[in-house]
Design a protein around this motif. Structure first.
Motif, mmCIF file in Angstrom:
data_model
loop_
_atom_site.group_PDB
_atom_site.id
_atom_site.type_symbol
_atom_site.label_atom_id
_atom_site.label_comp_id
_atom_site.label_asym_id
_atom_site.label_seq_id
_atom_site.Cartn_x
_atom_site.Cartn_y
_atom_site.Cartn_z
ATOM 1 N N ARG A 55 0.851 -1.187 0.000
ATOM 2 C CA ARG A 55 0.000 0.000 0.000
ATOM 3 C C ARG A 55 0.887 1.237 0.000
ATOM 4 N NH1 ARG A 55 -4.693 0.731 4.489
ATOM 5 N NH2 ARG A 55 -6.271 0.710 2.871
ATOM 6 N N ALA A 56 0.598 2.154 -0.899
ATOM 7 C CA ALA A 56 1.405 3.369 -1.002
ATOM 8 C C ALA A 56 1.132 4.284 0.189
ATOM 9 C CB ALA A 56 1.079 4.095 -2.288
ATOM 10 N N SER A 57 2.179 4.955 0.645
ATOM 11 C CA SER A 57 1.999 5.948 1.693
ATOM 12 C C SER A 57 1.357 7.191 1.076
ATOM 13 C CB SER A 57 3.345 6.315 2.317
ATOM 14 O OG SER A 57 4.118 7.069 1.387
ATOM 15 N N LEU A 58 0.921 8.112 1.897
ATOM 16 C CA LEU A 58 0.338 9.345 1.395
ATOM 17 C C LEU A 58 1.340 10.098 0.523
ATOM 18 C CD1 LEU A 58 -1.885 11.468 1.257
ATOM 19 C CD2 LEU A 58 -1.021 12.403 3.403
ATOM 20 N N VAL A 59 2.586 10.148 0.950
ATOM 21 C CA VAL A 59 3.619 10.830 0.173
ATOM 22 C C VAL A 59 3.786 10.158 -1.188
ATOM 23 C CG1 VAL A 59 6.088 11.369 0.068
ATOM 24 C CG2 VAL A 59 4.834 11.698 2.206
ATOM 25 N N ASP A 60 3.847 8.831 -1.196
ATOM 26 C CA ASP A 60 3.976 8.105 -2.467
ATOM 27 C C ASP A 60 2.787 8.395 -3.389
ATOM 28 O OD1 ASP A 60 6.356 6.932 -1.647
ATOM 29 O OD2 ASP A 60 5.338 5.162 -0.830
ATOM 30 N N ALA A 61 1.597 8.417 -2.813
ATOM 31 C CA ALA A 61 0.395 8.667 -3.612
ATOM 32 C C ALA A 61 0.425 10.069 -4.217
ATOM 33 C CB ALA A 61 -0.858 8.474 -2.764
ATOM 34 N N LEU A 62 0.846 11.051 -3.425
ATOM 35 C CA LEU A 62 0.911 12.423 -3.940
ATOM 36 C C LEU A 62 1.978 12.575 -5.017
ATOM 37 C CD1 LEU A 62 0.472 14.441 -0.623
ATOM 38 C CD2 LEU A 62 -1.196 14.166 -2.462
ATOM 39 N N LEU A 63 3.123 11.942 -4.793
ATOM 40 C CA LEU A 63 4.210 12.063 -5.763
ATOM 41 C C LEU A 63 3.942 11.288 -7.046
ATOM 42 C CD1 LEU A 63 7.336 11.906 -3.433
ATOM 43 C CD2 LEU A 63 6.382 13.911 -4.586
ATOM 44 N N SER A 64 3.047 10.336 -7.004
ATOM 45 C CA SER A 64 2.772 9.540 -8.199
ATOM 46 C C SER A 64 1.598 10.088 -9.003
ATOM 47 C CB SER A 64 2.505 8.086 -7.820
ATOM 48 O OG SER A 64 1.275 7.995 -7.122
#
Length: 84
Positions: A50-59
């Protein structure tokens, strides 16, 4: 297995042991599902990948050249009057 809340409270160590040995244990409140007790391994597996919030925003979607230029060209001055 399903446990009524009062039984789960009174036999919590048993609920935890069954979650570890048999899988998720459902706790009900007035006949309705209220909570699920998971083993730490089941919980970790649930979160794996599961992507972290930071990963989700950066992607997020890439900016096209026009948007990137508009952002770079905007005024650096505050957009509102700042009162001190």
């Amino acid at each position: 297995m399903e446990w009524q809340l009062q039984d789960a409270k009174n036999r919590f160590s048993k609920v935890v042991q069954k979650a570890r040995d048999e899988g998720p244990q459902i706790v009900t409140l007035r006949g309705e599902r209220a909570a699920v007790v998971l083993s730490a391994n089941d919980y970790d597996a649930l979160l794996a990948g599961r992507a972290s919030l930071v990963d989700a925003l950066l992607s997020g979607p890439a900016w096209d050249d026009e948007l990137a230029e508009a952002v770079a060209a905007r005024s650096k001055a505050p957009s509102r009057d700042v009162l001190f």
